[in-house]
Design an enzyme around this catalytic site. Structure first.
Site, PDB file in Angstrom:
ATOM      1  N   LYS A  54      41.783  22.424  79.744  1.00 40.70           N
ATOM      2  CA  LYS A  54      41.650  21.708  78.196  1.00 40.70           C
ATOM      3  C   LYS A  54      41.737  20.214  78.467  1.00 40.70           C
ATOM      4  O   LYS A  54      42.215  19.745  79.524  1.00 40.70           O
ATOM      5  CB  LYS A  54      42.641  22.305  77.559  1.00 40.70           C
ATOM      6  CG  LYS A  54      42.736  23.899  77.404  1.00 40.70           C
ATOM      7  CD  LYS A  54      43.497  24.626  76.438  1.00 40.70           C
ATOM      8  CE  LYS A  54      43.504  25.997  76.241  1.00 40.70           C
ATOM      9  NZ  LYS A  54      44.341  26.485  75.214  1.00 40.70           N
ATOM     10  N   TYR A  96      36.462  30.354  70.154  1.00 47.84           N
ATOM     11  CA  TYR A  96      37.755  30.827  69.716  1.00 47.84           C
ATOM     12  C   TYR A  96      37.108  31.378  68.312  1.00 47.84           C
ATOM     13  O   TYR A  96      38.301  31.687  67.420  1.00 47.84           O
ATOM     14  CB  TYR A  96      38.674  29.716  69.443  1.00 47.84           C
ATOM     15  CG  TYR A  96      39.195  29.146  70.518  1.00 47.84           C
ATOM     16  CD1 TYR A  96      40.069  30.170  71.137  1.00 47.84           C
ATOM     17  CD2 TYR A  96      39.236  27.844  70.861  1.00 47.84           C
ATOM     18  CE1 TYR A  96      40.793  29.391  72.609  1.00 47.84           C
ATOM     19  CE2 TYR A  96      39.840  27.202  71.907  1.00 47.84           C
ATOM     20  CZ  TYR A  96      40.571  28.186  72.764  1.00 47.84           C
ATOM     21  OH  TYR A  96      41.128  27.773  73.860  1.00 47.84           O
ATOM     22  N   ASN A 134      48.672  23.219  75.624  1.00 41.45           N
ATOM     23  CA  ASN A 134      49.136  24.150  76.727  1.00 41.45           C
ATOM     24  C   ASN A 134      48.130  24.101  77.905  1.00 41.45           C
ATOM     25  O   ASN A 134      48.035  25.226  78.787  1.00 41.45           O
ATOM     26  CB  ASN A 134      49.376  25.705  76.325  1.00 41.45           C
ATOM     27  CG  ASN A 134      48.007  26.228  75.580  1.00 41.45           C
ATOM     28  OD1 ASN A 134      46.923  25.619  75.458  1.00 41.45           O
ATOM     29  ND2 ASN A 134      48.212  27.632  75.280  1.00 41.45           N
ATOM     30  N   HIS A 180      42.993  27.258  79.645  1.00 44.27           N
ATOM     31  CA  HIS A 180      42.355  28.731  78.997  1.00 44.27           C
ATOM     32  C   HIS A 180      42.001  29.587  80.116  1.00 44.27           C
ATOM     33  O   HIS A 180      41.454  29.104  81.301  1.00 44.27           O
ATOM     34  CB  HIS A 180      41.011  28.515  77.936  1.00 44.27           C
ATOM     35  CG  HIS A 180      40.397  29.632  77.747  1.00 44.27           C
ATOM     36  ND1 HIS A 180      40.888  30.396  76.617  1.00 44.27           N
ATOM     37  CD2 HIS A 180      39.529  30.154  78.410  1.00 44.27           C
ATOM     38  CE1 HIS A 180      40.040  31.312  76.619  1.00 44.27           C
ATOM     39  NE2 HIS A 180      39.213  31.534  77.577  1.00 44.27           N
ATOM     40  N   GLU A 239      32.456  34.642  77.252  1.00 36.80           N
ATOM     41  CA  GLU A 239      32.751  33.303  77.445  1.00 36.80           C
ATOM     42  C   GLU A 239      31.769  32.647  78.493  1.00 36.80           C
ATOM     43  O   GLU A 239      31.563  31.596  78.563  1.00 36.80           O
ATOM     44  CB  GLU A 239      34.422  33.360  77.900  1.00 36.80           C
ATOM     45  CG  GLU A 239      34.842  33.426  76.648  1.00 36.80           C
ATOM     46  CD  GLU A 239      36.635  33.656  76.792  1.00 36.80           C
ATOM     47  OE1 GLU A 239      36.923  33.598  78.158  1.00 36.80           O
ATOM     48  OE2 GLU A 239      37.564  33.997  76.000  1.00 36.80           O
TER      49      GLU A 239
HETATM   50  P1  IDP Z   1      45.488  32.387  75.032  1.00 39.42           P
HETATM   51  O1  IDP Z   1      44.988  30.670  75.196  1.00 39.42           O
HETATM   52  O2  IDP Z   1      46.855  32.417  75.728  1.00 39.42           O
HETATM   53  O3  IDP Z   1      44.596  33.452  75.326  1.00 39.42           O
HETATM   54  P2  IDP Z   1      45.417  32.570  72.160  1.00 39.42           P
HETATM   55  O4  IDP Z   1      46.309  33.580  71.234  1.00 39.42           O
HETATM   56  O5  IDP Z   1      43.929  33.243  72.480  1.00 39.42           O
HETATM   57  O6  IDP Z   1      45.994  32.192  73.515  1.00 39.42           O
HETATM   58  O7  IDP Z   1      45.078  31.282  71.306  1.00 39.42           O
HETATM   59  C1  IDP Z   1      44.246  30.272  71.956  1.00 39.42           C
HETATM   60  C2  IDP Z   1      44.941  29.048  71.900  1.00 39.42           C
HETATM   61  O8  IDP Z   1      44.927  28.630  70.570  1.00 39.42           O
HETATM   62  C3  IDP Z   1      46.149  28.782  72.798  1.00 39.42           C
HETATM   63  O9  IDP Z   1      45.826  28.808  73.983  1.00 39.42           O
HETATM   64  C4  IDP Z   1      46.691  27.616  71.867  1.00 39.42           C
HETATM   65  O10 IDP Z   1      46.040  26.382  72.803  1.00 39.42           O
HETATM   66  C5  IDP Z   1      46.275  27.803  70.627  1.00 39.42           C
HETATM   67  N1  IDP Z   1      47.276  28.396  69.736  1.00 39.42           N
HETATM   68  C6  IDP Z   1      47.531  29.682  69.700  1.00 39.42           C
HETATM   69  N2  IDP Z   1      48.828  29.900  68.996  1.00 39.42           N
HETATM   70  C7  IDP Z   1      49.134  28.639  68.397  1.00 39.42           C
HETATM   71  C8  IDP Z   1      49.915  28.077  67.521  1.00 39.42           C
HETATM   72  O11 IDP Z   1      50.750  29.080  66.976  1.00 39.42           O
HETATM   73  N3  IDP Z   1      49.818  26.748  67.208  1.00 39.42           N
HETATM   74  C9  IDP Z   1      48.929  25.999  67.784  1.00 39.42           C
HETATM   75  N4  IDP Z   1      48.099  26.430  68.681  1.00 39.42           N
HETATM   76  C10 IDP Z   1      48.133  27.571  68.720  1.00 39.42           C
HETATM   77 MG    MG Z   2      43.065  33.865  74.158  1.00 33.51          MG
END
Ligand code: IDP
Ligand code: MG
Length: 170
Positions: A29, A69, A132, A135, A146
């Site tokens: 990212k 997303y 984080n 992805h 994807e």
């Molecule tokens: P993942 O990336 O581990 O698959 P997902 O639930 O698919 O997690 O969420 C996609 C991305 O959205 C996360 O990697 C993170 O960057 C962001 N995200 C998820 N939950 C939150 C939140 O509560 N606050 C801010 N960003 C979030």
């Molecule tokens: Mg995800």
């Protein structure tokens, strides 16, 4: 007819481990790129033994990220997520190998780095869920979607790594 079915079944079960592989979509990212973690992240997938199939350096549009997303469109953090993800260049990749989707998710660690185990990419290299750094597809179905969204079929390179015979049993 019966013979054909038996032959088809045999050909499925007789596939070697190297052939029974799947693909996943991994992306560094914008924060991972800005923090200079691209090489470190690629190194983990390479060192594990997975095969790189595609990679590019690109600044994604909001439109592409909204598609990527789409299943999170109703979540309160969605606008911020799209803004963050489109704030700079990213490194989308396709990696291939036995169980690579599930193993890739283990290597990434939990979505929120405060819950990611030490030793995982997120556990070792970041702090907050909204930054984080990486992805990874959560299922084979999502991976296929994807990969098709981010890459043209001709960008997926067919090749046989010299190391393959030393990574898989047969
Ligand atoms: P993942 O990336 O581990 O698959 P997902 O639930 O698919 O997690 O969420 C996609 C991305 O959205 C996360 O990697 C993170 O960057 C962001 N995200 C998820 N939950 C939150 C939140 O509560 N606050 C801010 N960003 C979030
Ligand atoms: Mg995800």
């Amino acid at each position: 007819m019966v013979i054909c079915s038996v032959l088809a079944l045999f050909s499925i079960f007789s596939k070697s481990m190297a052939e029974a592989r799947e693909r996943t979509f991994i992306m560094v990212k914008p924060d991972g790129v800005q923090r200079g973690l691209v090489g470190k992240i690629i190194k983990r997938f390479e060192a594990k033994g997975f095969k790189l199939v595609a990679l590019k350096f690109t600044w994604p549009s909001e439109d592409l990220l909204k598609k990527h997303y789409a299943d999170l469109a109703g979540r309160p953090f969605f606008p911020g997520l799209v803004k963050y993800m489109s704030s700079g260049p990213v490194v989308p990749m396709v990696w291939e190998g036995l169980n690579v989707v599930k193993t890739g998710r283990f290597m990434l660690g939990a979505t929120d780095p405060k819950d990611s185990n030490p030793g995982t990419i997120r556990g070792d290299l970041c702090i907050q869920v909204g930054r984080n750094i990486i992805h990874g597809s959560d299922s084979v179905e999502a991976a296929n979607k994807e990969i098709n969204l981010w890459f043209e079929p001709k960008e997926l390179i067919a090749w046989k790594p010299a190391s393959e015979a030393w990574i898989y049993e047969d």
